[in-house]
Design a protein around this motif. Structure first.
Motif, PDB file in Angstrom:
ATOM      1  N   MET A   1       0.845  -1.232  -0.199  1.00 19.04           N
ATOM      2  CA  MET A   1      -0.382  -0.220  -0.059  1.00 19.04           C
ATOM      3  C   MET A   1       1.352   1.512  -0.436  1.00 19.04           C
ATOM      4  SD  MET A   1      -2.135   1.037   2.654  1.00 19.04           S
ATOM      5  CE  MET A   1      -3.565  -0.135   3.082  1.00 19.04           C
ATOM      6  N   GLY A   2       0.782   2.566  -0.843  1.00 24.24           N
ATOM      7  CA  GLY A   2       1.444   3.471  -1.249  1.00 24.24           C
ATOM      8  C   GLY A   2       0.822   4.493   0.310  1.00 24.24           C
ATOM      9  N   LEU A   3       2.036   5.002   0.518  1.00 24.60           N
ATOM     10  CA  LEU A   3       2.197   6.427   1.381  1.00 24.60           C
ATOM     11  C   LEU A   3       0.307   7.335   1.464  1.00 24.60           C
ATOM     12  CD1 LEU A   3       5.646   7.546   1.925  1.00 24.60           C
ATOM     13  CD2 LEU A   3       4.130   6.017   3.131  1.00 24.60           C
ATOM     14  N   TYR A   4       0.296   7.415   0.105  1.00 26.63           N
ATOM     15  CA  TYR A   4      -0.995   8.639   0.081  1.00 26.63           C
ATOM     16  C   TYR A   4      -2.939   7.634   0.666  1.00 26.63           C
ATOM     17  CZ  TYR A   4      -4.442  11.954  -1.939  1.00 26.63           C
ATOM     18  OH  TYR A   4      -5.658  11.896  -2.076  1.00 26.63           O
ATOM     19  N   PHE A  46      11.189  22.216  -0.977  1.00 29.88           N
ATOM     20  CA  PHE A  46      11.339  21.277  -0.947  1.00 29.88           C
ATOM     21  C   PHE A  46      12.381  19.994  -1.380  1.00 29.88           C
ATOM     22  CE2 PHE A  46       7.056  20.991   1.054  1.00 29.88           C
ATOM     23  CZ  PHE A  46       7.228  21.189   1.844  1.00 29.88           C
ATOM     24  N   GLU A  47      13.059  19.548  -0.980  1.00 27.33           N
ATOM     25  CA  GLU A  47      14.421  19.071  -1.072  1.00 27.33           C
ATOM     26  C   GLU A  47      15.324  18.405  -0.735  1.00 27.33           C
ATOM     27  OE1 GLU A  47      16.381  21.371  -4.982  1.00 27.33           O
ATOM     28  OE2 GLU A  47      16.906  22.191  -2.663  1.00 27.33           O
ATOM     29  N   GLY A  48      15.517  16.286  -1.383  1.00 27.50           N
ATOM     30  CA  GLY A  48      15.655  15.057  -0.319  1.00 27.50           C
ATOM     31  C   GLY A  48      14.486  14.145  -0.154  1.00 27.50           C
ATOM     32  N   ARG A  49      15.205  12.822   0.225  1.00 23.88           N
ATOM     33  CA  ARG A  49      14.220  12.354  -0.007  1.00 23.88           C
ATOM     34  C   ARG A  49      12.964  12.386   0.826  1.00 23.88           C
ATOM     35  NH1 ARG A  49      16.987   8.185   2.250  1.00 23.88           N
ATOM     36  NH2 ARG A  49      14.988   6.812   2.689  1.00 23.88           N
ATOM     37  N   LEU A  50      11.889  11.984   0.458  1.00 24.15           N
ATOM     38  CA  LEU A  50      10.709  12.177   0.743  1.00 24.15           C
ATOM     39  C   LEU A  50      11.096  11.545   3.155  1.00 24.15           C
ATOM     40  CD1 LEU A  50       6.805  11.570   0.527  1.00 24.15           C
ATOM     41  CD2 LEU A  50       7.415  10.214   2.402  1.00 24.15           C
ATOM     42  N   ALA A  51      11.468  10.078   2.934  1.00 24.73           N
ATOM     43  CA  ALA A  51      11.521   9.507   4.668  1.00 24.73           C
ATOM     44  C   ALA A  51      12.447  10.689   4.983  1.00 24.73           C
ATOM     45  CB  ALA A  51      12.271   8.703   4.833  1.00 24.73           C
ATOM     46  N   GLU A  52      13.532  11.216   4.533  1.00 20.84           N
ATOM     47  CA  GLU A  52      14.366  12.324   5.521  1.00 20.84           C
ATOM     48  C   GLU A  52      13.857  13.884   5.627  1.00 20.84           C
ATOM     49  OE1 GLU A  52      17.487  12.825   2.355  1.00 20.84           O
ATOM     50  OE2 GLU A  52      18.559  10.589   2.956  1.00 20.84           O
ATOM     51  N   LEU A  53      13.150  13.813   4.912  1.00 22.52           N
ATOM     52  CA  LEU A  53      12.203  15.448   4.653  1.00 22.52           C
ATOM     53  C   LEU A  53      11.045  14.938   5.812  1.00 22.52           C
ATOM     54  CD1 LEU A  53      11.272  16.572   0.950  1.00 22.52           C
ATOM     55  CD2 LEU A  53      13.006  17.922   2.749  1.00 22.52           C
ATOM     56  N   ALA A  54      10.402  13.817   6.222  1.00 17.22           N
ATOM     57  CA  ALA A  54       9.319  13.508   7.248  1.00 17.22           C
ATOM     58  C   ALA A  54       9.966  13.799   8.430  1.00 17.22           C
ATOM     59  CB  ALA A  54       8.714  12.083   6.593  1.00 17.22           C
ATOM     60  N   ALA A  55      11.285  12.820   8.418  1.00 18.54           N
ATOM     61  CA  ALA A  55      11.743  13.384   9.619  1.00 18.54           C
ATOM     62  C   ALA A  55      12.473  14.725  10.283  1.00 18.54           C
ATOM     63  CB  ALA A  55      12.979  12.431   9.220  1.00 18.54           C
ATOM     64  N   GLU A  56      12.388  15.631   9.357  1.00 19.55           N
ATOM     65  CA  GLU A  56      12.804  16.854   9.523  1.00 19.55           C
ATOM     66  C   GLU A  56      11.992  17.471  10.162  1.00 19.55           C
ATOM     67  OE1 GLU A  56      14.492  20.752   7.213  1.00 19.55           O
ATOM     68  OE2 GLU A  56      14.997  18.914   6.137  1.00 19.55           O
ATOM     69  N   PHE A  57      10.469  16.937   9.494  1.00 20.52           N
ATOM     70  CA  PHE A  57       9.606  17.951   9.736  1.00 20.52           C
ATOM     71  C   PHE A  57       8.226  16.628  11.396  1.00 20.52           C
ATOM     72  CE2 PHE A  57       9.795  19.630   6.046  1.00 20.52           C
ATOM     73  CZ  PHE A  57       9.524  21.032   6.114  1.00 20.52           C
ATOM     74  N   GLN A  77       5.185  22.955  -8.912  1.00 19.55           N
ATOM     75  CA  GLN A  77       4.731  22.141  -9.558  1.00 19.55           C
ATOM     76  C   GLN A  77       4.412  21.156  -8.952  1.00 19.55           C
ATOM     77  OE1 GLN A  77       8.045  20.054 -12.353  1.00 19.55           O
ATOM     78  NE2 GLN A  77       7.571  18.665 -12.214  1.00 19.55           N
ATOM     79  N   GLN A  78       2.866  20.144  -9.048  1.00 17.62           N
ATOM     80  CA  GLN A  78       2.400  19.500  -7.759  1.00 17.62           C
ATOM     81  C   GLN A  78       3.017  18.451  -7.521  1.00 17.62           C
ATOM     82  OE1 GLN A  78      -1.773  19.699  -7.793  1.00 17.62           O
ATOM     83  NE2 GLN A  78      -2.379  22.326  -8.124  1.00 17.62           N
ATOM     84  N   LEU A  79       2.925  17.812  -7.554  1.00 18.45           N
ATOM     85  CA  LEU A  79       3.277  16.315  -6.495  1.00 18.45           C
ATOM     86  C   LEU A  79       2.226  15.149  -7.028  1.00 18.45           C
ATOM     87  CD1 LEU A  79       5.398  16.700  -3.299  1.00 18.45           C
ATOM     88  CD2 LEU A  79       6.426  16.635  -5.330  1.00 18.45           C
ATOM     89  N   ASP A  80       2.886  14.105  -7.653  1.00 11.25           N
ATOM     90  CA  ASP A  80       1.958  12.943  -7.877  1.00 11.25           C
ATOM     91  C   ASP A  80       1.402  11.952  -6.864  1.00 11.25           C
ATOM     92  OD1 ASP A  80       0.652  11.471  -9.434  1.00 11.25           O
ATOM     93  OD2 ASP A  80       1.850   9.616 -10.289  1.00 11.25           O
ATOM     94  N   LEU A  81       1.039  12.718  -5.716  1.00 13.36           N
ATOM     95  CA  LEU A  81       0.992  11.932  -4.839  1.00 13.36           C
ATOM     96  C   LEU A  81       0.664  10.600  -4.877  1.00 13.36           C
ATOM     97  CD1 LEU A  81      -1.773  14.558  -2.795  1.00 13.36           C
ATOM     98  CD2 LEU A  81       0.981  14.666  -2.505  1.00 13.36           C
ATOM     99  N   GLU A  82      -0.123   9.990  -5.476  1.00 11.77           N
ATOM    100  CA  GLU A  82      -0.394   8.458  -5.552  1.00 11.77           C
ATOM    101  C   GLU A  82       1.478   7.715  -5.786  1.00 11.77           C
ATOM    102  OE1 GLU A  82      -3.441   7.044  -5.775  1.00 11.77           O
ATOM    103  OE2 GLU A  82      -4.540   8.993  -5.491  1.00 11.77           O
ATOM    104  N   SER A  83       2.340   8.687  -6.376  1.00  7.72           N
ATOM    105  CA  SER A  83       2.940   7.569  -6.551  1.00  7.72           C
ATOM    106  C   SER A  83       4.364   7.700  -5.681  1.00  7.72           C
ATOM    107  CB  SER A  83       4.340   7.655  -8.452  1.00  7.72           C
ATOM    108  OG  SER A  83       4.379   9.263  -7.955  1.00  7.72           O
ATOM    109  N   LEU A  84       4.158   8.614  -4.449  1.00  7.02           N
ATOM    110  CA  LEU A  84       4.638   8.801  -3.948  1.00  7.02           C
ATOM    111  C   LEU A  84       5.627   7.219  -2.177  1.00  7.02           C
ATOM    112  CD1 LEU A  84       3.825  12.661  -2.428  1.00  7.02           C
ATOM    113  CD2 LEU A  84       5.690  11.760  -3.907  1.00  7.02           C
ATOM    114  N   GLU A  86       8.907   6.216   0.303  1.00  4.09           N
ATOM    115  CA  GLU A  86      10.315   6.645   1.830  1.00  4.09           C
ATOM    116  C   GLU A  86      10.958   7.547   0.640  1.00  4.09           C
ATOM    117  OE1 GLU A  86      10.744   4.946   5.040  1.00  4.09           O
ATOM    118  OE2 GLU A  86       8.085   4.587   5.126  1.00  4.09           O
ATOM    119  N   ASP A  87      11.391   6.573  -0.885  1.00  2.00           N
ATOM    120  CA  ASP A  87      12.981   6.821  -1.052  1.00  2.00           C
ATOM    121  C   ASP A  87      12.300   8.134  -3.119  1.00  2.00           C
ATOM    122  OD1 ASP A  87      13.818   5.109   0.570  1.00  2.00           O
ATOM    123  OD2 ASP A  87      13.648   3.056  -1.010  1.00  2.00           O
ATOM    124  N   THR A  88      11.090   8.007  -3.001  1.00  2.00           N
ATOM    125  CA  THR A  88      10.776   9.095  -3.361  1.00  2.00           C
ATOM    126  C   THR A  88      11.439  10.803  -3.101  1.00  2.00           C
ATOM    127  OG1 THR A  88       8.870   8.626  -3.763  1.00  2.00           O
ATOM    128  CG2 THR A  88       9.200  10.735  -4.927  1.00  2.00           C
TER     129      THR A  88
END
Length: 164
Positions: A1-4, A46-57, A77-84, A86-88
């Motif tokens: 199951m994806g994150l979204y 926002f720059e970096g891997r999703l998991a790292e940014l989540a930890a930062e916040f 530029q909007q993100l494709d949320l469905e495809s995100l 942790e490594d994105t």
């Protein structure tokens, strides 16, 4: 199951009224802290891997995707949320004027009233955006009242002219 999908499942979980209120109040507090961090540090990207940014916040990745869902329309530029995942790798720029507008749209007064906005947008600019937002939500009627001048240009009242 994806994150979204995980985020969607969290928001739709039937935890009863008390559990739902607890979930949303916890989320809104994390969201507020995230925006305070963004505005204080003038993070316009926002720059970096999703998991790292989540930890930062200080958020779980699925909760951070929910945050991204909220800010997505304020990104250049909007993100494709469905495809995100942790490594994105994320690289998205924030349009602060659009973000301020969208906070009004979401009726998130706890966000658009943050004092950290002072360092991003001037008071005049924020007042202008607020004024434009309110004007955009006003209902405007093209209906002619019976005591208004007739639109045919006769100079008579509508009720005495074309409104008979």
């Amino acid at each position: 199951m994806g994150l979204y999908a995980q985020w969607t499942e969290l928001t739709q979980a039937d935890n009863g009224q008390l559990g739902s209120n607890e979930f949303w109040s916890g989320y809104f507090e994390k969201e507020k802290l995230a925006y305070e961090h963004i505005l204080e540090n003038r993070l316009d990207k926002f720059e970096g891997r999703l998991a790292e940014l989540a930890a930062e916040f200080s958020m779980e990745p699925s909760i951070f995707v929910g945050f991204l869902d909220g800010i997505n329309t304020s990104l250049t530029q909007q993100l494709d949320l469905e495809s995100l995942t942790e490594d994105t790798a994320l690289s998205s720029k924030i349009d602060f004027e659009k973000l301020y507008w969208n906070m009004h749209e979401a009726k998130a007064d706890w966000l658009y009233s943050l004092e950290q906005w002072d360092g991003i947008l001037s008071r005049e600019k924020r007042d202008e955006i607020t004024r434009e937002f309110r004007l955009s939500k006003m209902a405007v009627s093209a209906k002619v009242g019976r005591n208004d001048p007739c639109p045919c240009g006769s100079g008579k009242k509508y009720k005495k002219c074309c409104g008979k």
